[in-house]
Design an enzyme around this catalytic site. Structure first.
Site, PDB file in Angstrom:
ATOM      1  N   GLU A  33     -11.434  14.819 -27.164  1.00  0.00           N
ATOM      2  CA  GLU A  33     -12.683  14.324 -27.735  1.00  0.00           C
ATOM      3  C   GLU A  33     -12.381  13.992 -29.192  1.00  0.00           C
ATOM      4  O   GLU A  33     -11.854  14.839 -29.916  1.00  0.00           O
ATOM      5  CB  GLU A  33     -13.764  15.402 -27.645  1.00  0.00           C
ATOM      6  CG  GLU A  33     -15.078  14.902 -28.192  1.00  0.00           C
ATOM      7  CD  GLU A  33     -16.220  15.902 -28.068  1.00  0.00           C
ATOM      8  OE1 GLU A  33     -16.022  16.983 -27.492  1.00  0.00           O
ATOM      9  OE2 GLU A  33     -17.308  15.580 -28.573  1.00  0.00           O
ATOM     10  N   ARG A 257      -5.146  28.369 -21.609  1.00  0.00           N
ATOM     11  CA  ARG A 257      -5.016  27.687 -22.890  1.00  0.00           C
ATOM     12  C   ARG A 257      -4.037  28.448 -23.782  1.00  0.00           C
ATOM     13  O   ARG A 257      -3.816  29.645 -23.599  1.00  0.00           O
ATOM     14  CB  ARG A 257      -6.371  27.532 -23.567  1.00  0.00           C
ATOM     15  CG  ARG A 257      -7.018  28.839 -24.014  1.00  0.00           C
ATOM     16  CD  ARG A 257      -8.471  28.659 -24.417  1.00  0.00           C
ATOM     17  NE  ARG A 257      -8.628  27.849 -25.606  1.00  0.00           N
ATOM     18  CZ  ARG A 257      -9.238  26.663 -25.617  1.00  0.00           C
ATOM     19  NH1 ARG A 257      -9.723  26.144 -24.515  1.00  0.00           N
ATOM     20  NH2 ARG A 257      -9.366  25.986 -26.731  1.00  0.00           N
ATOM     21  N   LYS A 267     -11.869  23.296 -32.868  1.00  0.00           N
ATOM     22  CA  LYS A 267     -12.011  22.219 -33.852  1.00  0.00           C
ATOM     23  C   LYS A 267     -13.183  22.460 -34.779  1.00  0.00           C
ATOM     24  O   LYS A 267     -13.146  22.091 -35.942  1.00  0.00           O
ATOM     25  CB  LYS A 267     -12.163  20.880 -33.116  1.00  0.00           C
ATOM     26  CG  LYS A 267     -10.829  20.316 -32.671  1.00  0.00           C
ATOM     27  CD  LYS A 267     -10.987  18.989 -31.983  1.00  0.00           C
ATOM     28  CE  LYS A 267     -11.390  19.164 -30.544  1.00  0.00           C
ATOM     29  NZ  LYS A 267     -11.380  17.943 -29.756  1.00  0.00           N
TER      30      LYS A 267
HETATM   31  P1  ATP Z   1     -11.615  22.752 -29.175  1.00  0.00           P
HETATM   32  O1  ATP Z   1     -12.338  23.851 -28.475  1.00  0.00           O
HETATM   33  O2  ATP Z   1     -10.495  23.182 -30.036  1.00  0.00           O
HETATM   34  O3  ATP Z   1     -12.530  21.800 -29.858  1.00  0.00           O
HETATM   35  P2  ATP Z   1     -11.489  21.133 -26.894  1.00  0.00           P
HETATM   36  O4  ATP Z   1     -11.018  21.674 -25.607  1.00  0.00           O
HETATM   37  O5  ATP Z   1     -12.944  20.917 -27.058  1.00  0.00           O
HETATM   38  O6  ATP Z   1     -10.866  21.973 -28.034  1.00  0.00           O
HETATM   39  P3  ATP Z   1     -10.660  18.494 -26.386  1.00  0.00           P
HETATM   40  O7  ATP Z   1     -10.435  17.394 -27.343  1.00  0.00           O
HETATM   41  O8  ATP Z   1     -11.798  18.408 -25.443  1.00  0.00           O
HETATM   42  O9  ATP Z   1     -10.762  19.796 -27.241  1.00  0.00           O
HETATM   43  O10 ATP Z   1      -9.330  18.815 -25.600  1.00  0.00           O
HETATM   44  C1  ATP Z   1      -8.462  17.865 -25.059  1.00  0.00           C
HETATM   45  C2  ATP Z   1      -7.575  18.542 -24.064  1.00  0.00           C
HETATM   46  O11 ATP Z   1      -6.793  19.543 -24.684  1.00  0.00           O
HETATM   47  C3  ATP Z   1      -8.375  19.232 -22.970  1.00  0.00           C
HETATM   48  O12 ATP Z   1      -7.789  18.939 -21.734  1.00  0.00           O
HETATM   49  C4  ATP Z   1      -8.271  20.674 -23.308  1.00  0.00           C
HETATM   50  O13 ATP Z   1      -8.354  21.466 -22.159  1.00  0.00           O
HETATM   51  C5  ATP Z   1      -6.907  20.759 -23.978  1.00  0.00           C
HETATM   52  N1  ATP Z   1      -6.845  21.886 -24.893  1.00  0.00           N
HETATM   53  C6  ATP Z   1      -7.690  22.164 -25.913  1.00  0.00           C
HETATM   54  N2  ATP Z   1      -7.370  23.325 -26.510  1.00  0.00           N
HETATM   55  C7  ATP Z   1      -6.271  23.791 -25.866  1.00  0.00           C
HETATM   56  C8  ATP Z   1      -5.455  24.951 -26.001  1.00  0.00           C
HETATM   57  N3  ATP Z   1      -5.693  25.868 -26.934  1.00  0.00           N
HETATM   58  N4  ATP Z   1      -4.414  25.107 -25.161  1.00  0.00           N
HETATM   59  C9  ATP Z   1      -4.146  24.190 -24.218  1.00  0.00           C
HETATM   60  N5  ATP Z   1      -4.874  23.078 -24.028  1.00  0.00           N
HETATM   61  C10 ATP Z   1      -5.931  22.868 -24.831  1.00  0.00           C
HETATM   62 MG    MG Z   2     -13.909  19.666 -25.547  1.00  0.00          MG
END
Ligand code: ATP
Ligand code: MG
Length: 553
Positions: A33, A257, A267
């Protein structure tokens, strides 16, 4: 490739799918995102998605999950692309969930026509209250039984902008008593009158993550949609949409994760660190962002190796920060040229030496092809203040009055006396050298235990060097939220130390941004973006040894 012993569970699934003919080749996607910069957790996901496609000769799409116009920005889109490229991966195609808005809207109409979606006038608050709990069923909305015609009409008018934010939403009609809360008539669309960074003002209804994600996967014919564990309870809904719409059957698989000690990774929290000035920017070298690691001096190889080495788990775990540093040391040890730099200088005067000469210094003992360079030497050098002690304990093998040490690549010197200013600070250390010990070799078999680094005070560069420590004092700053504190209560006040009087050997005058070196005995350093030819600025990427783990025990 039928050696299944060393396969992780995703590789096992893929190999079995390829074997059974469930798919001919695999397509994965990385779906960020664009609401912030990528962090090391995303690097894990990137390495996994791109790595699997590479291993099985498939493809990986980059798909921006841009369904939330309020938080998203083109700046983030650009930074995400830069970071993925820097990590060394190429996407097969660059997609945006917003490219599918029209198709997603059409599919919502299909669901309405099938009696599987309805427009609800309840407020978000009412919807939340009527959802029930895990123990108790939810309550049907009073609008749940609207006719297909009315729902179609209302949904079209939602799109046309006839309603205010929050006035109406579109929900799936599944089961308000479902044991999985995500199946209790989940929200598909909400009204948001906001400008989107790509579609502008074309839309005022936006799909929810659950509604957009699986269908976007399906449009792209993603075979293996890999995401983190917290989405496993969303999987029934993911499958439900695909089944009801009768579209390409993408499948979702979840892995644990990456959690890294002494840092936070959401984020939202990283944005807060930037906005509230706890760090300078998203790419502050203390940040766990990919751009922060890059600026700090990490290499793409080290991050990829780290991600590979930690493996793919099915259960949440905490990875120690030191494993990341280990991967960096391993990589830079092979690749970084050695140079001499003095961070906290004091003068060393060699009273029996005259003139100036050039001495040979090896660039990288791990790589002969890197050759050697010449470093200049004179009667006035800088050495580290810490390498001299007036009243040394027994095991101090560096410089002290009457003691002999080796100057790296140069000579043996013996300290004779020191000079101090009125406050008692040492201003110069005097010594004599042994001309027969040139190159640092013993002339008569006599041993010196200590070897110290130095730079020629008459021919050196001034520099600023930034040293970093963990950004948080707590191993899991996130978890402390539960105790009424926030992660901000655990910020390490000493995470940044700026040294402004550093002296570097002349060979570094051409150092470019992000060039990496080993400063002998001090660690691995990288040229910061703030660096100019007039004023060099270096970041310490990591120390030579893991001093942190020792410090803790
Ligand atoms: P955050 O909670 O940090 O904002 P998010 O999951 O909302 O992270 P996205 O941009 O939606 O962020 O994530 C893109 C991809 O990265 C998704 O497939 C998510 O599952 C993966 N991802 C995010 N954080 C991690 C992590 N700590 N370890 C492994 N994969 C991750
Ligand atoms: Mg997300």
């Amino acid at each position: 490739m039928d050696n299944t012993q060393n396969l992780n569970f995703l590789e096992e699934i893929i190999e079995s799918d390829l074997k059974s003919g469930k798919c001919e080749s695999i397509i994965t996607r990385f779906p960020p995102e664009p609401n912030g910069y990528l962090h090391i957790g995303h690097a894990k996901s990137i390495c996994l998605n791109f790595g699997l496609a590479k291993k099985y000769k498939g493809r990986t799409n980059l798909r921006f999950d841009d369904t939330n116009p309020v938080k998203e920005d083109i700046e983030y889109v650009d930074s995400i692309k830069e970071d993925i490229k820097w990590l060394g991966f190429e996407w097969a195609s660059e997609n945006y969930a917003s490219d599918y808005f029209e198709q997603l809207y059409e599919w919502a109409l299909v669901l309405i026509k099938k009696g599987l979606a309805y427009v609800d006038d309840q407020s978000l608050e009412e919807i939340r209250l009527n959802r029930g709990t895990i123990q108790s069923p939810g309550k049907d909305s009073p609008y749940r039984n609207r006719s297909i015609e009315e729902n179609t009409d209302l949904f079209q008018r939602m799109r046309a902008g006839e309603f205010e934010d929050g006035e109406k939403i579109l929900r799936a009609k599944i089961n308000m008593a479902h044991s999985n809360m995500h199946m209790r008539d989940p929200i598909l669309y909400r009204i948001v009158h906001a400008e989107h960074h790509r579609t502008g003002n074309k839309w005022c209804i936006y799909p929810m993550y659950d509604y957009a994600h699986g269908q976007s996967d399906s449009i792209e014919k993603i075979t293996h949609s890999i995401c983190t564990l917290e989405f496993d309870i969303h999987r029934p809904l993911y499958d439900w949409f695909i089944e009801q719409l009768g579209i390409f059957p993408s499948h979702q698989y979840e892995f644990a994760r990456l959690n890294l000690s002494y840092t936070v990774m959401s984020k939202r929290k990283l944005l807060q660190l930037v906005k509230e000035g706890y760090v300078r920017s998203w790419d502050d070298p203390r940040m766990p962002t990919i751009s922060g690691f890059r600026r700090r001096g990490y290499t793409p190889e080290s991050i990829r190796n780290f991600c590979d080495n930690i493996g793919v788990a099915k259960r949440d775990n905490l990875i120690d920060y030191s494993r990341l540093e280990f991967a960096l040391r391993e990589d830079l040890n092979k690749r970084a040229d050695r140079v001499m730099a003095v961070l906290n200088p004091v003068k060393l005067i060699i009273d029996n030496y005259e003139g100036e000469e050039l001495l040979d210094a090896i660039n990288n003992p791990e790589d002969e092809s890197k050759g050697s360079r010449q470093i200049s030497f004179s009667d006035t050098l800088f050495i580290e203040r810490e390498d001299f002690m007036e009243n040394p304990p027994n095991k101090f093998f560096r410089l002290a009055i009457g003691k002999e040490v080796r100057l790296r690549y140069a000579y043996f010197v013996t300290c004779t006396h020191i000079e101090k200013d009125e406050q008692g600070n040492i201003t110069a250390i005097h010594c004599t050298y042994d001309p027969l010990s040139k190159g640092g070799n013993s002339p008569d078999g006599r041993k010196v235990k200590g070897t110290i680094h130095w730079v020629n005070a008459k021919n050196c560069l001034d520099a600023e060097v930034r040293l970093f420590d963990r950004l948080f004092t707590e191993e899991t700053p996130d978890k402390t939220d539960e105790e009424g504190k926030t992660f901000l209560d655990y910020i390490n006040p000493y995470s940044l130390q700026i040294l402004t009087e550093c002296k570097l050997e002349k060979s570094l005058s051409q150092a470019k941004h992000l060039n990496k070196y080993q400063f002998e005995r001090l660690g691995y350093f990288s040229v910061d973006y703030d660096s100019t030819p007039e004023r060099l600025v270096f970041n310490r990427a990591c120390t030579l040894k893991d001093s942190w783990t020792k410090q803790q025990s």
